[in-house]
Design a protein around this motif. Structure first.
Motif, PDB file in Angstrom:
ATOM      1  N   PHE A   1       0.744  -1.514  -0.308  1.00  0.00           N
ATOM      2  CA  PHE A   1       0.007   0.176   0.142  1.00  0.00           C
ATOM      3  C   PHE A   1       1.093   1.349  -0.286  1.00  0.00           C
ATOM      4  CE2 PHE A   1      -2.663   3.382   2.365  1.00  0.00           C
ATOM      5  CZ  PHE A   1      -2.985   3.772   1.341  1.00  0.00           C
ATOM      6  N   ARG A   2       0.077   1.532  -0.725  1.00  0.00           N
ATOM      7  CA  ARG A   2       0.702   3.375  -1.161  1.00  0.00           C
ATOM      8  C   ARG A   2       0.076   4.961  -1.023  1.00  0.00           C
ATOM      9  NH1 ARG A   2       2.973   3.325  -6.308  1.00  0.00           N
ATOM     10  NH2 ARG A   2       5.046   2.214  -5.013  1.00  0.00           N
ATOM     11  N   ALA A   3       1.088   5.686   0.412  1.00  0.00           N
ATOM     12  CA  ALA A   3      -0.066   6.651  -0.058  1.00  0.00           C
ATOM     13  C   ALA A   3      -0.115   7.410  -0.916  1.00  0.00           C
ATOM     14  CB  ALA A   3       0.772   7.475   2.072  1.00  0.00           C
ATOM     15  N   VAL A   4      -0.460   7.964  -1.819  1.00  0.00           N
ATOM     16  CA  VAL A   4      -0.107   8.943  -2.774  1.00  0.00           C
ATOM     17  C   VAL A   4      -0.627  10.443  -2.307  1.00  0.00           C
ATOM     18  CG1 VAL A   4      -1.033   9.302  -4.782  1.00  0.00           C
ATOM     19  CG2 VAL A   4      -0.800   7.123  -3.841  1.00  0.00           C
ATOM     20  N   GLY A   5      -2.093  10.638  -1.956  1.00  0.00           N
ATOM     21  CA  GLY A   5      -2.621  12.208  -1.068  1.00  0.00           C
ATOM     22  C   GLY A   5      -2.059  13.442  -2.682  1.00  0.00           C
ATOM     23  N   GLN A   6      -2.697  12.756  -3.427  1.00  0.00           N
ATOM     24  CA  GLN A   6      -2.145  13.653  -4.996  1.00  0.00           C
ATOM     25  C   GLN A   6      -3.895  13.993  -5.643  1.00  0.00           C
ATOM     26  OE1 GLN A   6      -0.961  11.825  -8.503  1.00  0.00           O
ATOM     27  NE2 GLN A   6      -2.379  13.377  -9.641  1.00  0.00           N
TER      28      GLN A   6
END
Length: 433
Positions: A154-159
């Motif tokens: 899982f990657r935290a993106v926040g775009q």
């Protein structure tokens, strides 16, 4: 499994669970936009078709790998949840993008925006990402599940996106149609000229070539529209939303607040035992031929979908812990045989009032936009609440938000109370589950 991990933007962590629940959360309040969770299943950075988009109008992927489970309100705010079974994700799918969209404002007005990844089996939080820098964005790519060397991470993106859910979906290959196509004036017919007179004999003509096959119709673009009923705008036409056929699912999702307020707080004691609270979703119906009745768990009157009353009760959630809540299904293919329906909820046991109950009602037509609304706060000692009134006007079905908390008189059942309030005129006898 280990302790939960709070992530920074751009960080990634392994997912050591076979199935997860991805919970989008925020704090509601005056002026806070409504927020919706969605997921896109990607191959080489794009969806294969519009079917790879899971959201409120398309709540389940054909593979069964991703489902939109809907919203709940609790002491910590509102959540909208996606269930992801990683073992059922098709091998071609490389990434599952987890997105949020704001309806009625930007994410700069949404406090406490966060995404949590939970182990579906144990309910334990595996990791979370809290967004801190939202401003004018109306859609957010919060995180993504992706494959790496045969394992999931899982990657935290926040775009953020300023173009809303439609812009985000379009970027990943979704064809979006959120507005009806404009009508065009018919072309004027060309003038007809008389054929010239031929003096020579008519020669036989060659047989006409076979007509080319009809072109394959283009897939219908995804519709992003939805309807939220309020006190100021309490009704909607099903026909205008495209919901004129197929099955319409009526869902009640509820949760008790941890801190008692309102009428319960004034009494100075709890009004419900959380583990024992049992709500029943019910419907009074009147058919076009004058027959009347009730669909409810009490007395095992679960109804029928393909014969009168064309209403069926799907289940009985006794705790509020079932993620799908309680559901009624109405067969809109027989809408001409339905005159009116009152959808209501009663407290069967475990509480003396709806005080401190948070509940959301969603009507999801098979071929139309979803219709939802919140019940609001109960301030009276009510054990029965009318949710919605569906009326056949002759050319349409109209859904009216009711959200009326009713107080039965001494010795009068909740069902009789609804009957009196809406003038059904039925005879009632005691029943039990």
């Amino acid at each position: 499994m280990g302790a939960s991990m709070s992530m920074l933007k751009g960080a990634n962590l392994p997912v050591q669970a076979q199935a997860v629940r991805v919970e989008l959360g925020w704090r509601s309040g005056p002026g806070v936009p409504d927020v919706d969770a969605s997921a896109l299943l990607l191959v080489s950075g794009k969806v294969r078709s519009d079917a790879d988009f899971v959201f409120y109008n398309q709540p389940a992927h054909a593979s069964g790998a991703v489902r939109h489970e809907g919203k709940k309100t609790g002491a910590d705010g509102v959540t909208d949840t996606l269930a992801v079974d990683l073992g059922r994700v098709e091998p071609a799918v490389e990434r599952i993008v987890l997105a949020a969209s704001a309806d009625g404002g930007s994410f700069g007005r949404v406090p406490g925006l966060r995404v949590r990844v939970l182990d579906a089996a144990s309910g334990a939080e595996i990791m979370r990402y809290e967004s801190q820098d939202a401003t004018v964005e109306t859609a957010f790519l919060l995180g993504e599940l992706y494959r790496r060397q045969g394992n999931w991470k899982f990657r935290a993106v926040g775009q953020g996106y300023g173009s809303g859910l439609a812009g985000l979906a379009t970027d990943f290959g979704i064809s979006v149609d959120d507005e009806p196509a404009p009508r065009t004036a018919p072309a004027a017919p060309a003038p007809v000229r008389p054929a010239p007179v031929r003096s020579e004999p008519v020669r036989p003509t060659r047989p006409a070539a076979p007509a080319p096959p009809d072109p394959v119709p283009a897939p219908t673009p995804v519709r992003l529209s939805k309807v939220t009923l309020t006190k100021d705008a309490p009704s909607v036409s099903l026909a205008k939303q495209g919901g004129t056929s197929g099955a319409m699912r009526v869902n009640l999702n509820w949760q008790m607040r941890k801190q008692f307020r309102g009428w319960g707080a004034k009494l100075g004691r709890a009004v419900a035992n959380h583990s024992d609270l049992d709500l029943d979703l019910c419907a009074l119906y009147e058919l076009s031929d004058g027959r009347k009745g009730v669909v409810q768990a009490l007395g095992n009157a679960f109804g029928a979908l393909h014969q009168p009353p064309y209403i069926h009760l799907d289940g009985d959630d006794r705790t509020g812990a079932v993620s799908s809540g309680e559901n009624l299904t109405i067969n809109l293919d027989h809408k001409d045989r339905l005159r009116r329906i009152v959808i209501f909820v009663t407290i069967y046991e475990g509480a003396r009032s709806f005080a401190d109950l948070d509940a959301t009602v969603t009507l999801q037509p098979q071929h139309g936009a979803p219709i939802d609304f919140a019940l609001g706060e109960c301030t009276v000692p009510s054990t029965v609440c009318s949710l919605a009134l569906i009326t056949n006007t002759g050319s349409d079905l109209v859904v009216q938000r009711e959200a009326r908390f009713l107080v039965p008189e001494r010795g009068v059942s909740p069902q009789r109370t609804i009957d009196y309030a809406y003038g059904w005129g039925m005879n009632w006898t005691p029943g039990r589950k």
